[in-house]
Design an enzyme around this catalytic site. Structure first.
Site, PDB file in Angstrom:
ATOM      1  N   HIS A  33      31.183  24.132  -6.075  1.00  0.00           N
ATOM      2  CA  HIS A  33      29.866  24.393  -5.499  1.00  0.00           C
ATOM      3  C   HIS A  33      30.007  24.921  -4.074  1.00  0.00           C
ATOM      4  O   HIS A  33      31.083  24.845  -3.472  1.00  0.00           O
ATOM      5  CB  HIS A  33      29.020  23.110  -5.485  1.00  0.00           C
ATOM      6  CG  HIS A  33      29.561  22.055  -4.563  1.00  0.00           C
ATOM      7  ND1 HIS A  33      30.672  21.317  -4.845  1.00  0.00           N
ATOM      8  CD2 HIS A  33      29.130  21.645  -3.341  1.00  0.00           C
ATOM      9  CE1 HIS A  33      30.912  20.472  -3.850  1.00  0.00           C
ATOM     10  NE2 HIS A  33      29.993  20.662  -2.917  1.00  0.00           N
ATOM     11  N   ASP A  76      27.767  24.575  -0.347  1.00  0.00           N
ATOM     12  CA  ASP A  76      26.833  23.546   0.118  1.00  0.00           C
ATOM     13  C   ASP A  76      25.387  24.037   0.259  1.00  0.00           C
ATOM     14  O   ASP A  76      25.110  25.054   0.889  1.00  0.00           O
ATOM     15  CB  ASP A  76      27.331  22.942   1.434  1.00  0.00           C
ATOM     16  CG  ASP A  76      28.514  22.004   1.171  1.00  0.00           C
ATOM     17  OD1 ASP A  76      28.594  21.451   0.056  1.00  0.00           O
ATOM     18  OD2 ASP A  76      29.356  21.853   2.072  1.00  0.00           O
ATOM     19  N   HIS A 116      33.875  25.010  -3.159  1.00  0.00           N
ATOM     20  CA  HIS A 116      34.838  23.922  -3.017  1.00  0.00           C
ATOM     21  C   HIS A 116      34.588  22.878  -4.080  1.00  0.00           C
ATOM     22  O   HIS A 116      33.527  22.836  -4.713  1.00  0.00           O
ATOM     23  CB  HIS A 116      34.817  23.322  -1.608  1.00  0.00           C
ATOM     24  CG  HIS A 116      33.495  22.784  -1.188  1.00  0.00           C
ATOM     25  ND1 HIS A 116      32.449  23.579  -0.783  1.00  0.00           N
ATOM     26  CD2 HIS A 116      33.030  21.512  -1.099  1.00  0.00           C
ATOM     27  CE1 HIS A 116      31.418  22.839  -0.468  1.00  0.00           C
ATOM     28  NE2 HIS A 116      31.737  21.565  -0.659  1.00  0.00           N
ATOM     29  N   ARG A 137      31.068  14.337   7.399  1.00  0.00           N
ATOM     30  CA  ARG A 137      30.704  15.734   7.140  1.00  0.00           C
ATOM     31  C   ARG A 137      29.505  16.145   7.986  1.00  0.00           C
ATOM     32  O   ARG A 137      28.516  15.412   8.071  1.00  0.00           O
ATOM     33  CB  ARG A 137      30.365  15.891   5.656  1.00  0.00           C
ATOM     34  CG  ARG A 137      30.037  17.312   5.265  1.00  0.00           C
ATOM     35  CD  ARG A 137      29.677  17.404   3.797  1.00  0.00           C
ATOM     36  NE  ARG A 137      28.274  17.729   3.667  1.00  0.00           N
ATOM     37  CZ  ARG A 137      27.741  18.335   2.604  1.00  0.00           C
ATOM     38  NH1 ARG A 137      28.495  18.637   1.569  1.00  0.00           N
ATOM     39  NH2 ARG A 137      26.457  18.601   2.562  1.00  0.00           N
TER      40      ARG A 137
HETATM   41  C1  SIN Z   1      31.597  18.107  -0.174  1.00  0.00           C
HETATM   42  O1  SIN Z   1      31.272  18.673  -1.193  1.00  0.00           O
HETATM   43  O2  SIN Z   1      31.104  18.389   0.902  1.00  0.00           O
HETATM   44  C2  SIN Z   1      32.669  17.040  -0.219  1.00  0.00           C
HETATM   45  C3  SIN Z   1      34.035  17.596  -0.099  1.00  0.00           C
HETATM   46  C4  SIN Z   1      35.090  16.526  -0.053  1.00  0.00           C
HETATM   47  O3  SIN Z   1      34.767  15.337   0.081  1.00  0.00           O
HETATM   48  O4  SIN Z   1      36.260  16.882  -0.138  1.00  0.00           O
END
Ligand code: SIN
Length: 287
Positions: free
Chosen positions: A99, A101, A256, A271
């Site tokens: 996905h 973000d 990612h 994050r």
């Molecule tokens: C996310 O999708 O922002 C999480 C990525 C992660 O925890 O590696």
């Protein structure tokens, strides 16, 4: 100005950056170098940082206004900082599946900064894939078809809600909220032009439900083909985390996928996302 050392980690995208301590004052020229490196490589990894949440936030604010996740709250004293936590007893991990973000919003997040606090000794890596390489790997005929399609996108919370499941239950250790019954969808061009580099990318991921004007069933085969084209092994880089590792990625170019391969172990990350603009497609003469 810091003397950055930038080492690519894979052919398609990703680089490790040494020579900057984000806990110390960072001058504008160094921020400019990091921005340029982000545009060039799509994913940057900085090792051995020692950041309090406030310091991470101060750094990310230099890149642009902060974006707030509509379904996951931040730290009680710093709402901009989302804690991604999977404990020893959790089974699901936040961020699994390919996905980019907040693609489910009209103005998805431009960039994401993820900082590792606690990670398993092995497992819990994050994979990144280049949507620009995915677009370039299509035939001219498929590029031309893709340029005419638009996608309908829905949050994971909304997808779970429609399936009769609950996001807050799934990510029990996080401050996750459930979606309302009228969770909005966002419509985007399937081929998105990167607003800074001018490159076209194949903007598709797990939030994508269908093509505009088509059913989910009709859309699924082509969506699967296109996603598979982006996430080819040669379009990927893999980030292995250590406590103190920080990654910064460009959501306008990369997908990612957070791997869930560490049952019974704990992983905790902070994050912060940078606000972005509405995806658009620049017209091209495709012949
Ligand atoms: C996310 O999708 O922002 C999480 C990525 C992660 O925890 O590696």
């Amino acid at each position: 100005m810091a003397q950055l050392v930038i080492e690519p980690i894979a052919s398609a995208l990703g680089a490790e950056v040494a020579g900057v301590d984000l806990a110390a004052p960072v001058d504008d020229a160094t921020i400019g170098q990091l921005r340029a490196a982000l545009l060039e490589h799509g994913v940057l990894v900085l090792r051995d940082q020692h950041l309090q949440p406030r310091q991470q936030l101060d750094f990310v604010r230099r890149l642009g206004p902060i974006h707030f996740h509509p379904h996951v709250g931040g730290l009680p004293d710093l709402p901009e900082v989302m804690e991604i936590l999977k404990t020893e007893t959790d089974t699901e991990n936040f961020g699994a599946g390919w996905h980019t973000d907040q693609m489910f919003l009209p103005e998805p997040a431009m960039a994401t900064c993820l900082y590792a606090l606690e990670v398993p000794r092995v497992g819990g890596d994050t994979l990144f894939a280049c949507m620009r390489a995915g677009y370039r790997a299509l035939s001219v005929g498929m590029q031309s078809l893709a340029r005419r399609l638009r996608t309908v996108n829905l949050s994971v919370a909304g997808q779970l809600q429609r399936a009769g499941a609950s996001q807050s239950a799934r990510y029990g250790s996080m401050r996750a909220r459930d979606a309302g019954t009228e969770e909005p969808e966002a419509v985007h061009p399937l081929v998105r032009t990167h607003p800074e580099t001018g490159d076209d990318v194949l903007y598709v991921g797990l939030h994508t439900m269908r093509f505009e004007g088509m059913t989910t069933e009709e859309s699924r085969p082509l969506l699967e083909l296109l996603t598979a084209r982006v996430v080819r092994p040669e379009h990927i880089c893999r980030v292995r985390w250590r406590p103190g590792s920080l990654a910064l990625w460009d959501n306008r170019r990369v997908l990612h996928n957070a791997l869930n391969d560490y049952p019974g172990k704990r992983r905790r990350m902070h994050r912060i996302t940078v606000a972005g603009d509405a995806p658009f497609q620049r017209e091209r003469d495709t012949g």
